[in-house]
Design a protein around this motif. Structure first.
Motif, PDB file in Angstrom:
ATOM      1  N   GLY A   5      40.959  41.191  30.554  1.00  0.00           N
ATOM      2  CA  GLY A   5      40.091  40.147  29.993  1.00  0.00           C
ATOM      3  C   GLY A   5      39.739  40.414  28.534  1.00  0.00           C
ATOM      4  N   LEU A   6      39.423  41.668  28.226  1.00  0.00           N
ATOM      5  CA  LEU A   6      39.087  42.026  26.851  1.00  0.00           C
ATOM      6  C   LEU A   6      40.292  41.833  25.937  1.00  0.00           C
ATOM      7  N   SER A   7      41.477  42.169  26.455  1.00  0.00           N
ATOM      8  CA  SER A   7      42.690  41.991  25.635  1.00  0.00           C
ATOM      9  C   SER A   7      42.961  40.522  25.346  1.00  0.00           C
ATOM     10  N   PHE A   8      42.661  39.620  26.320  1.00  0.00           N
ATOM     11  CA  PHE A   8      42.807  38.186  26.074  1.00  0.00           C
ATOM     12  C   PHE A   8      41.901  37.745  24.927  1.00  0.00           C
ATOM     13  N   LEU A   9      40.707  38.271  24.890  1.00  0.00           N
ATOM     14  CA  LEU A   9      39.789  37.898  23.816  1.00  0.00           C
ATOM     15  C   LEU A   9      40.246  38.452  22.468  1.00  0.00           C
ATOM     16  N   MET A  10      40.907  39.622  22.501  1.00  0.00           N
ATOM     17  CA  MET A  10      41.313  40.258  21.255  1.00  0.00           C
ATOM     18  C   MET A  10      42.675  39.790  20.763  1.00  0.00           C
ATOM     19  N   PHE A  54      44.240  40.697  16.959  1.00  0.00           N
ATOM     20  CA  PHE A  54      44.754  42.070  16.862  1.00  0.00           C
ATOM     21  C   PHE A  54      46.231  42.116  17.217  1.00  0.00           C
ATOM     22  N   GLU A  55      46.871  43.198  16.768  1.00  0.00           N
ATOM     23  CA  GLU A  55      48.281  43.401  17.055  1.00  0.00           C
ATOM     24  C   GLU A  55      48.461  43.826  18.521  1.00  0.00           C
ATOM     25  N   ILE A  56      49.708  43.729  18.981  1.00  0.00           N
ATOM     26  CA  ILE A  56      50.029  44.041  20.377  1.00  0.00           C
ATOM     27  C   ILE A  56      49.764  45.511  20.695  1.00  0.00           C
ATOM     28  N   VAL A  57      49.986  46.389  19.693  1.00  0.00           N
ATOM     29  CA  VAL A  57      49.766  47.817  19.925  1.00  0.00           C
ATOM     30  C   VAL A  57      48.280  48.110  20.133  1.00  0.00           C
ATOM     31  N   ASP A  58      47.399  47.317  19.513  1.00  0.00           N
ATOM     32  CA  ASP A  58      45.962  47.519  19.718  1.00  0.00           C
ATOM     33  C   ASP A  58      45.565  47.184  21.152  1.00  0.00           C
ATOM     34  N   ALA A  61      51.851  47.398  34.020  1.00  0.00           N
ATOM     35  CA  ALA A  61      52.307  46.122  34.596  1.00  0.00           C
ATOM     36  C   ALA A  61      51.530  44.943  34.020  1.00  0.00           C
ATOM     37  N   ALA A  62      50.202  45.087  33.890  1.00  0.00           N
ATOM     38  CA  ALA A  62      49.399  43.990  33.340  1.00  0.00           C
ATOM     39  C   ALA A  62      49.737  43.731  31.875  1.00  0.00           C
ATOM     40  N   PHE A  63      49.955  44.785  31.131  1.00  0.00           N
ATOM     41  CA  PHE A  63      50.332  44.641  29.726  1.00  0.00           C
ATOM     42  C   PHE A  63      51.646  43.875  29.594  1.00  0.00           C
ATOM     43  N   ASP A  64      52.616  44.192  30.454  1.00  0.00           N
ATOM     44  CA  ASP A  64      53.907  43.496  30.428  1.00  0.00           C
ATOM     45  C   ASP A  64      53.752  42.041  30.874  1.00  0.00           C
ATOM     46  N   PHE A  65      52.958  41.822  31.947  1.00  0.00           N
ATOM     47  CA  PHE A  65      52.874  40.492  32.558  1.00  0.00           C
ATOM     48  C   PHE A  65      52.145  39.492  31.655  1.00  0.00           C
ATOM     49  N   PHE A  66      51.080  39.952  30.997  1.00  0.00           N
ATOM     50  CA  PHE A  66      50.235  39.003  30.262  1.00  0.00           C
ATOM     51  C   PHE A  66      50.514  38.943  28.762  1.00  0.00           C
ATOM     52  N   PHE A  67      51.049  40.015  28.178  1.00  0.00           N
ATOM     53  CA  PHE A  67      51.089  40.065  26.723  1.00  0.00           C
ATOM     54  C   PHE A  67      52.476  40.302  26.140  1.00  0.00           C
ATOM     55  N   ILE A  68      53.512  40.486  26.958  1.00  0.00           N
ATOM     56  CA  ILE A  68      54.873  40.688  26.452  1.00  0.00           C
ATOM     57  C   ILE A  68      55.694  39.463  26.821  1.00  0.00           C
ATOM     58  N   PRO A  69      56.288  38.788  25.802  1.00  0.00           N
ATOM     59  CA  PRO A  69      57.109  37.594  26.108  1.00  0.00           C
ATOM     60  C   PRO A  69      58.379  37.987  26.866  1.00  0.00           C
ATOM     61  N   PRO A  70      58.847  37.109  27.756  1.00  0.00           N
ATOM     62  CA  PRO A  70      58.208  35.861  28.216  1.00  0.00           C
ATOM     63  C   PRO A  70      56.951  36.177  29.033  1.00  0.00           C
ATOM     64  N   TYR A  71      55.857  35.417  28.788  1.00  0.00           N
ATOM     65  CA  TYR A  71      54.567  35.675  29.413  1.00  0.00           C
ATOM     66  C   TYR A  71      54.571  35.307  30.887  1.00  0.00           C
TER      67      TYR A  71
END
Length: 895
Positions: free
Chosen positions: A413-418, A422-426, A456-466
């Motif tokens: 959730g926090l990453s969605f807000l950021m 912010f960059e993907i590495v952040d 897994a969450a990082f890949d699923f939500f923030f790495i294309p294809p989403y």
């Protein structure tokens, strides 16, 4: 042989050891290489010789195995009846140790020393029965074979292929006062086996094919001869040390063996014992507790405790080290203790583990420097029931998994807000922070789950294809691997830091408790208070219920203090505690002695004697204490023992002081009484002698004077004796105060009437208020108080001086005063004169008990008495009597 001056310390230690041995029984071991060599026959032969010499000797346990020539040697020997024990539907007969202790002969025959007793017996092993007999001052003849020695168990198994289950600790051979080797050549033994003199024919054939092979017998015979020779050599070395013979060995060795819960440690312990015995060296068994390792299972902890106890029974010093790297901890400790040889086991794990995680053996060898490292085979060949070789991680709680899932969800959730800013590495750093949080609050499983779920969450939500696990750019695979590796390492490091903090916190808690216990012990003296303090601290540190027992005058244990942190002892637990106290050894839960007990009992051994027992009941009851906890408990027990011993010594010193004071008082009393008795007796004797021999020449006036002298001195003598008896009765509380409502005027009149002859020529002034109420007191005792005060005034004031008696009512008490016009009291003696055997310096004489009796009587009435000088000369004696209680009904009506 060149002898030098003996070492005083060694000589003193030897004398103390011999004094201790004099109180114990003598142990003689008939030592053999194998069954059938004639140990029992030799023991019975020696017993018959002692019997012929008139020695009181009985057979406790003798196993003849049907051999007629052996049974014949039992003739004439009293046999202690066996104790029946039911076990799994069968009735077993075991040695009755209580019957032997009650019979208390000079010598008891105990065959088969390594025998294991039936369950629920007092001791697990027969050798422990023997040890208790020795402690009771009973000598023992016993038999044992070389294969039963604990340190040689694995060697015998390697030679014969048979693992012997029943063993005895090696210190029993060291404790033996005499060892008689019963030897028989292998060929003769095989012939005895063939003739049926060892086993029945069916068993003999099987034994001949396995254990009783000639090669085995030769090897066992060599072991027995070597072990006996070692024992003789130890005796020779002891003699050289005591006599001060110059030592020929240049330096002392010290060994350290690395052990753990693995069954291979048993072989290492036995090998270390043999090496230490050969080098005459001290040896240490060390276990390293590494926080970053997987926590051992409960069965592993039990096995580790058994291995520690085995090492201690073989004479080792045991120690538990804590550190992130086992090799560094071992080498640091080895250098600190000046260890010359380190013994460790061969690695049995695959080589790739050494490549990835490092090899402890390689690190030991490279970092050992001048320390020699011995690597011994790790094959034990001894399965241990209930042992889990592979450590098992404790089960995680469901809430830990839910917490890890929630942390990853929050990071998502926090990453969605950021993500817009912010960059993907952040965003990946946010997930790593979540892994740190999960690792700090949960076990290893949930924290690893958080690491996997974060990737897994990082890949699923923030790495294309989403919203899919597909990856369009292969470079992200490297990101995932690195991210998972970093998350995994962070998780392990966090757990390591947390475990180290927990271990440090636990040690700090015990150290702080020990410091607090020592500090509080300094300010307390009573046994009850000391016991309460010890119970409070030990129960808090070990999360257990604790009871402390101390001996009474008869040596029976009692519980001086109870409370919520203590537990009740039934008859069985009380007997376990009493055994611990009598034998100064641990017993109960987790030990080999009376193991069926609910609690662990540790003796409180002080410098001079055993002062009590600590009983610890774990919570929950099915748990147990590991070796580190036992060592910590013994440290607390030592502190408590010293404090309780100090309390006992303080009480003994107080009693000794009281006895000295009583003796001094008795001597003073005898001196005073004898002096004061001689004066009236001399006067009576002189007057009576004059009357007897010169009666015809004396006139009537002289006869009357002599008769009056006898009467007056007899009264004086009677008063002295009465005062002594009254003081004795008052101190022993044999006099009961019988208060009655009395008129003070009547008591004063009775006293003046009785003293009318002595008061002639004196002005007596009595000033009592007309409204003076009735007073509750014992009339006979208050009359005696007034008599003693008047007698005191007559003795220490000039003839013809007046004596004044007065009384006054103040609040709830009446004050009575008797004043004179004599020389008064010496300055500072106003309080001292009421002590026993204190006499004034005037012309009057007395034993010095009159005023002491007055004080005792007035105090018993609830009042007080004192003396002071009058302003215009003389002394005044005052005492008070309370007016408490209701007047009798008759008196109220008369008013």
């Amino acid at each position: 042989m060149e002898e030098q001056r003996p070492d005083p310390d060694l000589l003193l230690a030897k004398v103390r050891q011999e004094e201790e041995r004099k109180r114990e029984g003598q142990l003689k071991i008939f030592f053999g290489s194998a069954p059938g060599v004639g140990k029992t026959y030799a023991m019975l032969g020696a017993a018959q010789q002692k019997l012929a010499e008139g020695v009181d000797i009985v057979a406790g346990v003798v196993e003849t195995h049907g051999r007629k020539e052996t049974e014949a040697l039992l003739a004439g020997l009293e046999v202690v009846p066996r104790h029946p024990v039911e076990y799994r539907g069968a009735v077993l007969s075991e040695f009755d140790i209580d019957a032997a202790l009650k019979r208390k002969p000079e010598i008891v025959l105990m065959d088969e020393l390594a025998h294991t007793n039936a369950p629920d017996s007092r001791h697990k092993k027969r050798w422990q029965d023997v040890y208790e007999l020795l402690g009771a001052g009973i000598s023992v003849y016993t038999t044992v074979n070389v294969q039963h020695l604990e340190s040689l168990n694995d060697v015998v198994a390697q030679i014969t292929g048979v693992t012997v289950r029943e063993t005895i600790p090696d210190f029993l051979l060291d404790r033996a006062d005499e060892i008689e080797l019963v030897d028989l050549p292998p060929d003769d033994l095989l012939q005895r086996l063939k003739d049926g003199k060892v086993y029945v024919p069916e068993l003999a054939e099987r034994a001949k094919d396995f254990f009783f092979r000639k090669g085995n017998l030769l090897a066992l015979r060599e072991l027995a001869l070597r072990r006996t020779a070692e024992r003789v050599d130890e005796q020779m070395q002891s003699y050289r040390e005591v006599k001060g013979v110059k030592e020929v060995w240049p330096a002392a060795e010290r060994l350290l063996v690395c052990i753990g819960p693995n069954p291979r440690s048993i072989r290492l312990i036995r090998a270390a014992k043999r090496m230490a015995a050969g080098l005459r060296a001290e040896w240490i068994a060390a276990y390293v507790e590494a926080p970053h390792k997987v926590k051992p299972s409960e069965s592993d902890l039990r096995s580790l405790a058994e291995h520690m106890r085995l090492a201690e029974s073989l004479g080792a010093e045991t120690v538990t080290l804590t550190g992130p790297k086992a090799s560094d901890e071992i080498l640091t400790y080895a250098r600190y203790r000046n260890v010359t040889k380190i013994i460790t086991g061969k690695p049995t794990h695959p080589r790739w583990k050494d490549t990835l995680f490092g090899s402890m053996l390689d690190e030991l060898v490279r970092g050992s420097g001048d320390i020699e490292v011995y690597v011994i085979s790790g094959d034990s060949g001894e399965p241990i029931k209930g042992l889990s070789v592979k450590p098992v991680s404790p089960k995680s709680r469901p809430t830990d998994w839910i917490f890890s899932f929630g942390v990853v969800g929050a990071c998502t959730g926090l990453s969605f807000l950021m993500s817009p800013y912010f960059e993907i590495v952040d965003l990946a750093m946010v997930y790593l922070l979540g892994v740190v949080i999960a690792a700090g609050r949960t076990d290893r499983g949930p924290s690893l789950f958080a690491a996997v779920l974060s990737v897994a969450a990082f890949d699923f939500f923030f790495i294309p294809p989403y919203y899919t696990f597909a990856v369009s750019d292969v470079r992200y695979m490297v990101t995932f691997v690195v991210m998972f590796a970093i998350a995994f390492v962070i998780s392990r490091l966090t757990h390591r830091v947390r475990d180290q903090a927990n271990a440090s916190r636990q040690r700090e808690k015990r150290t702080a408790a020990m410091y607090s216990l020592s500090r509080k012990f300094v300010h307390e003296r009573g046994i009850e208070r000391l016991s309460a303090i010890a119970i409070k601290h030990i129960s808090e540190v070990f999360a257990s219920q604790v009871v402390i027992l101390t001996p009474d005058e008869r040596g029976r244990l009692i519980i001086p203090v109870t409370g919520p942190d203590t537990f009740a002892l039934d008859e069985k637990e009380q007997s376990v505690a009493q055994w611990t106290f009598d034998h100064r050894q641990r017993a109960g839960l987790g030990t080999d002695t009376l193991a069926g007990s609910r609690a662990l009992y540790v003796p409180l051994v002080a410098a001079s004697k055993t002062v009590g027992v600590i009983g610890v009941l774990p919570n929950p009851p099915e748990s147990f204490f590991d070796q580190e906890q036992i060592h910590a408990l013994e440290s607390f027990a030592n502190q408590a023992a010293m404090a309780i011993e100090r309390a006992f010594l303080s009480e003994e010193a107080q009693q000794a002081l009281l006895r000295a004071e009583k003796e001094s008082l008795r001597n003073t009393m005898l001196s005073s009484v004898s002096h004061d008795l001689r004066t009236p007796l001399a006067a009576i004797t002189g007057a009576a002698t004059t009357l007897l021999h010169q009666d015809a020449t004396l006139d009537q006036h002289s006869k009357r004077e002599l008769t009056q002298t006898i009467s007056e001195e007899a009264d004086h003598l009677n008063q002295i004796i009465r005062n002594v008896l009254d003081m004795t009765r008052l101190e022993s509380k044999a006099i009961t105060i019988k208060k009655e409502w009395q008129s003070l005027e009547e008591i004063v009149g009775v006293v003046l009437n009785r003293l009318s002859e002595k008061l002639k020529g004196r002005q007596i002034s009595v000033a009592l208020p007309e409204d003076l109420p009735l007073i509750p007191f014992d009339p006979l005792l208050i009359e005696q108080v007034l008599m003693n005060l008047f007698d005191n005034a007559l003795k220490y004031t000039p003839p013809g001086t007046p004596v004044d008696v007065s009384a006054s009512v103040r609040e709830a008490e009446v004050t009575i005063e008797l004043a004179d016009r004599g020389p008064g009291l010496p300055a500072g003696s106003e309080e001292h004169i009421f002590e026993k055997f204190v006499r004034g310096s005037g012309p009057g004489g007395g034993i010095g008990l009159g005023l002491a009796i007055c004080r005792a009587i007035i105090t018993a009435h609830g009042g007080s008495i004192w003396a002071e000088n009058r302003i215009d000369g003389g002394a005044a004696f005052r005492f008070t009597l309370p007016l408490g209680g209701e007047l009798p009904l008759m008196e109220k009506e008369s008013e």
